[in-house]
Design a protein around this motif. Sequence first.
Motif, short mmCIF file in Angstrom:
data_model
loop_
_atom_site.label_atom_id
_atom_site.label_comp_id
_atom_site.label_asym_id
_atom_site.label_seq_id
_atom_site.Cartn_x
_atom_site.Cartn_y
_atom_site.Cartn_z
N ALA A 49 0.79 -1.56 -0.25
CA ALA A 49 0.18 0.10 0.26
C ALA A 49 0.82 1.16 0.14
O ALA A 49 -0.03 2.20 0.52
CB ALA A 49 -0.96 0.31 1.17
N MET A 50 2.29 1.05 -0.75
CA MET A 50 2.39 1.99 -0.48
C MET A 50 2.89 3.38 -1.91
O MET A 50 3.45 2.07 -2.67
CB MET A 50 4.48 1.73 -0.14
CG MET A 50 5.41 3.15 -0.19
SD MET A 50 5.07 4.30 0.31
CE MET A 50 6.56 5.48 -0.03
N PRO A 51 2.19 3.78 -1.71
CA PRO A 51 2.29 4.66 -3.61
C PRO A 51 3.95 4.92 -3.91
O PRO A 51 4.59 5.13 -2.70
CB PRO A 51 1.09 5.85 -3.01
CG PRO A 51 1.56 6.27 -2.10
CD PRO A 51 1.79 4.62 -0.69
N GLY A 52 4.09 5.01 -5.63
CA GLY A 52 5.62 5.76 -5.42
C GLY A 52 4.79 7.10 -5.96
O GLY A 52 3.63 7.55 -6.51
N TRP A 53 6.08 7.99 -5.35
CA TRP A 53 6.08 9.76 -4.88
C TRP A 53 7.00 10.65 -6.18
O TRP A 53 6.49 11.65 -6.43
CB TRP A 53 6.18 10.40 -3.93
CG TRP A 53 5.80 9.54 -2.33
CD1 TRP A 53 5.18 8.83 -2.19
CD2 TRP A 53 4.29 9.99 -2.34
NE1 TRP A 53 4.72 8.54 -1.29
CE2 TRP A 53 4.01 9.70 -1.69
CE3 TRP A 53 3.09 10.64 -3.23
CZ2 TRP A 53 2.44 9.65 -1.06
CZ3 TRP A 53 2.06 11.31 -2.83
CH2 TRP A 53 1.19 10.47 -1.10
N ALA A 54 6.87 9.55 -7.83
CA ALA A 54 7.90 10.69 -8.74
C ALA A 54 6.53 11.40 -9.39
O ALA A 54 6.88 12.11 -9.85
CB ALA A 54 8.03 9.00 -9.71
N PRO A 55 5.57 10.46 -9.80
CA PRO A 55 4.89 11.32 -10.48
C PRO A 55 4.36 13.59 -9.47
O PRO A 55 3.81 13.64 -10.61
CB PRO A 55 3.31 11.05 -10.04
CG PRO A 55 3.33 9.23 -10.55
CD PRO A 55 4.91 9.66 -9.10
N LEU A 56 4.77 13.09 -8.21
CA LEU A 56 4.48 14.10 -7.56
C LEU A 56 5.56 15.13 -7.01
O LEU A 56 5.37 16.47 -6.15
CB LEU A 56 3.35 14.07 -6.32
CG LEU A 56 1.78 13.20 -7.10
CD1 LEU A 56 0.88 13.45 -5.76
CD2 LEU A 56 1.19 14.87 -7.33
N LEU A 57 6.40 14.34 -6.74
CA LEU A 57 7.30 14.69 -6.25
C LEU A 57 8.93 14.81 -7.34
O LEU A 57 9.03 13.48 -7.73
CB LEU A 57 8.47 14.02 -4.64
CG LEU A 57 7.22 14.23 -3.79
CD1 LEU A 57 7.33 13.37 -2.73
CD2 LEU A 57 6.10 15.59 -2.81
N SER A 58 9.99 15.79 -6.69
CA SER A 58 10.94 15.69 -8.20
C SER A 58 11.80 14.65 -6.84
O SER A 58 12.13 14.56 -6.35
CB SER A 58 12.04 17.68 -8.12
OG SER A 58 11.97 17.94 -6.91
N ALA A 59 13.14 13.89 -7.84
CA ALA A 59 14.50 14.19 -7.58
C ALA A 59 14.58 14.42 -6.34
O ALA A 59 15.21 14.03 -5.58
CB ALA A 59 15.29 13.34 -8.47
N GLY A 60 14.59 15.70 -6.65
CA GLY A 60 15.53 16.42 -5.52
C GLY A 60 15.03 16.19 -4.19
O GLY A 60 14.98 16.46 -3.50
N GLU A 61 13.24 16.94 -4.35
CA GLU A 61 13.05 17.27 -3.08
C GLU A 61 12.70 15.30 -2.92
O GLU A 61 11.94 15.06 -1.49
CB GLU A 61 11.17 16.90 -3.42
CG GLU A 61 11.10 18.49 -4.35
CD GLU A 61 9.31 18.78 -4.88
OE1 GLU A 61 8.64 19.35 -4.16
OE2 GLU A 61 9.06 17.96 -5.26
N ILE A 62 12.49 13.72 -3.37
CA ILE A 62 12.69 12.59 -2.92
C ILE A 62 13.82 13.12 -1.95
O ILE A 62 14.31 12.47 -0.76
CB ILE A 62 12.48 11.61 -3.98
CG1 ILE A 62 10.90 12.05 -4.35
CG2 ILE A 62 12.83 10.45 -3.31
CD1 ILE A 62 10.52 11.11 -6.04
N ALA A 63 15.24 13.18 -2.46
CA ALA A 63 16.65 13.12 -2.41
C ALA A 63 16.65 13.60 -0.64
O ALA A 63 17.08 13.36 0.73
CB ALA A 63 17.47 13.66 -3.06
#
Length: 76
Positions: A49-63
């Motif tokens: 149930a863990m969604p991927g956040w790449a559609p909403l967060l940039s690589a920099g925000e994820i880092a």
Amino acid sequence: TLFPYTTLFRSHGLYLTGGLGPPLTPAALAGHSRDSLNATITYGRPARAMPGWAPLLSAGEIAWLVERLLQGSPAP
């Protein structure tokens, strides 16, 4: 947008000690590499149930989020 961050708290608890999802405290994340955490946030874990956040967060925000999780938050 604040949506991903409010969802984080709903899923993992206000103090990231667990809820629907597992705890995300520094102790709970010990042994997980930055690359592993980055991939989990980016692509998710559909079977858990863990969604991927790449559609909403940039690589920099994820880092940034990975670094923040590894540093921990002030105690409640």
